[in-house]
Design a protein around this motif. Structure first.
Motif, short mmCIF file in Angstrom:
data_model
loop_
_atom_site.label_atom_id
_atom_site.label_comp_id
_atom_site.label_asym_id
_atom_site.label_seq_id
_atom_site.Cartn_x
_atom_site.Cartn_y
_atom_site.Cartn_z
N ALA A 1 -7.15 11.00 -8.37
CA ALA A 1 -7.69 10.80 -7.01
C ALA A 1 -9.07 10.17 -7.05
O ALA A 1 -9.42 9.32 -6.21
CB ALA A 1 -7.73 12.14 -6.28
N THR B 1 2.36 4.94 0.68
CA THR B 1 2.31 5.87 1.81
C THR B 1 1.71 7.19 1.34
O THR B 1 1.60 7.44 0.13
CB THR B 1 3.73 6.15 2.33
OG1 THR B 1 4.47 6.80 1.27
CG2 THR B 1 4.45 4.87 2.73
N GLU B 2 1.34 8.02 2.30
CA GLU B 2 0.82 9.37 1.97
C GLU B 2 1.83 10.14 1.13
O GLU B 2 1.48 10.82 0.17
CB GLU B 2 0.52 10.15 3.26
CG GLU B 2 -0.72 9.67 4.00
CD GLU B 2 -2.00 9.94 3.22
OE1 GLU B 2 -2.11 11.01 2.62
OE2 GLU B 2 -2.87 9.04 3.21
N ALA B 3 3.10 10.04 1.51
CA ALA B 3 4.13 10.79 0.79
C ALA B 3 4.24 10.30 -0.65
O ALA B 3 4.40 11.10 -1.59
CB ALA B 3 5.48 10.64 1.51
N GLU B 4 4.15 8.99 -0.85
CA GLU B 4 4.22 8.46 -2.22
C GLU B 4 3.02 8.93 -3.04
O GLU B 4 3.15 9.24 -4.22
CB GLU B 4 4.26 6.93 -2.18
CG GLU B 4 5.61 6.37 -1.73
CD GLU B 4 5.60 4.86 -1.58
OE1 GLU B 4 6.62 4.24 -1.86
OE2 GLU B 4 4.54 4.29 -1.17
N LEU B 5 1.85 8.95 -2.41
CA LEU B 5 0.67 9.40 -3.13
C LEU B 5 0.78 10.87 -3.51
O LEU B 5 0.43 11.26 -4.63
CB LEU B 5 -0.59 9.19 -2.27
CG LEU B 5 -1.13 7.77 -2.25
CD1 LEU B 5 -2.27 7.65 -1.26
CD2 LEU B 5 -1.59 7.37 -3.65
N ARG B 6 1.29 11.67 -2.58
CA ARG B 6 1.50 13.09 -2.90
C ARG B 6 2.44 13.24 -4.08
O ARG B 6 2.24 14.08 -4.96
CB ARG B 6 2.06 13.83 -1.67
CG ARG B 6 0.97 14.42 -0.77
CD ARG B 6 1.55 15.47 0.17
NE ARG B 6 2.65 14.95 0.97
CZ ARG B 6 2.49 14.27 2.11
NH1 ARG B 6 1.28 14.07 2.58
NH2 ARG B 6 3.54 13.83 2.78
N GLN C 1 -9.86 6.75 -5.11
CA GLN C 1 -10.80 6.67 -3.99
C GLN C 1 -12.05 5.86 -4.33
O GLN C 1 -12.58 5.15 -3.47
CB GLN C 1 -11.22 8.08 -3.56
CG GLN C 1 -10.13 8.78 -2.76
CD GLN C 1 -10.31 10.28 -2.72
OE1 GLN C 1 -11.29 10.83 -3.24
NE2 GLN C 1 -9.34 10.97 -2.14
N LYS D 1 0.84 -1.20 0.00
CA LYS D 1 0.00 0.00 0.00
C LYS D 1 0.88 1.25 0.00
O LYS D 1 1.83 1.35 0.77
CB LYS D 1 -0.86 0.00 1.27
CG LYS D 1 -2.34 -0.12 1.03
CD LYS D 1 -3.07 -0.02 2.35
CE LYS D 1 -4.51 0.43 2.19
NZ LYS D 1 -5.24 -0.16 1.09
#
Ligand SMILES: [Zn+2]
Length: 293
Positions: A271, A227-232, A275, A225
């Motif tokens: 996004a 990370t938030e940083a990777e998604l950003r 989602q 899964k």
């Protein structure tokens, strides 16, 4: 880290090395598309030899190729960009085989310098693209360095997967008939071309949203899964390849010439798919221009 280090990723990606002279625009749909040709000089690449016509012999056979070796595990994919492309291929095929009836795999070509395709020459100057006639996804991994240098994107591992996932999205549009249903009708913010690109971003997001669910024969997930940083970082890449961002770098933003959508729109559709899953991606063709994000 993006791949599960233990995952079995023995793929069948072809690495090609070649050099050809003609750039034919016909039909290629890339993450940058034709805009990359216009923006070529700002990528720091001299396109003149490519645009000059004539043919140079391939240095190792422009239609040749070889399977990338040494990409056996997720660990290899985390460490080496060629293996990352090979790993993306395996995971994308698994995802789409689950979601599209009668799915057939595209060919994946990791371009080394330049290679000829039925849509013209593939190289890092053109950017990654999908060529419908030969059902090929062409990615020169040195493009990711260009993204870092020229588009201000960090282009980390997940961002690279977003790009490959976007090109796979075009393959899905080809084999499911979307391309035939919504033929090219010119440029502009509500054009079929922009909608096609936003849907491909949505498909990439939907894949990444389920990225840890595909497993190898031993049941090990291919990818972990994000990370938030990777998604950003992936969203940042989507913004970096928005038409307005690219045009702003060359001095003039003209929505009427857009072929891929704005930075905001590209982030929105990535996004949205991430989602809400694949089902929402059809809306890229049903919403009005104002509702596209
Ligand atoms: Zn595209």
């Amino acid at each position: 880290m993006t791949f599960n280090p233990d995952a079995d990723l023995s793929g069948n990606t072809t690495r090609r090395r070649g050099r050809t002279a003609a750039i034919a625009g016909g039909g290629a749909v890339g993450v940058l598309g034709i805009i990359a040709l216009i923006a070529g000089p700002l990528l720091g690449i001299d396109l003149t030899p490519l645009l000059g016509g004539g043919t140079q012999p391939g240095d190792a056979g422009s239609n040749g190729g070889s399977v990338i070796e040494g990409c056996a595990t997720g660990q290899d994919a985390n460490e080496d960009v060629d293996c990352r492309m090979a790993g993306a291929q395996v995971a994308l095929d698994a995802f789409w085989a689950d979601n599209v009836e009668g799915y057939r795999k595209p060919q994946m070509v990791v371009v080394d310098q330049a290679t000829s395709t039925q849509c013209g020459t593939a190289s890092n100057a053109v950017g990654p693209f999908y060529c419908p006639p030969d059902e090929g996804v062409y990615v020169d991994p040195t493009f990711f360095s260009l993204m870092q240098q020229q588009f201000g994107a960090s282009a980390g591992n997940l961002a690279q997967l977003y790009i490959v996932g976007h090109e796979w999205g075009h393959h899905i549009q080809n084999i499911t008939g979307t391309m035939a249903d919504y033929p090219n009708n010119g440029t502009g913010p509500g054009s079929n071309g922009v909608r096609m690109e936003l849907q491909a971003d949505c498909y990439a997001g939907a894949w990444i949203g389920r990225i840890s669910e595909q497993t190898d024969a031993d049941g090990d997930p291919y990818l972990v899964k994000p990370t938030e940083a990777e998604l950003r970082d992936a969203l940042n890449a989507a913004a970096a390849v928005g038409d307005d961002h690219i045009q702003a770098q060359s001095g003039m933003v003209n929505p009427e010439s857009w072929t891929h959508g704005s930075s905001d729109q590209r982030q929105y559709w990535f996004a949205n798919g991430f989602q809400n899953g694949l089902d929402v991606c059809a809306q890229a063709f049903t919403l009005s221009e104002d509702q596209l994000g």
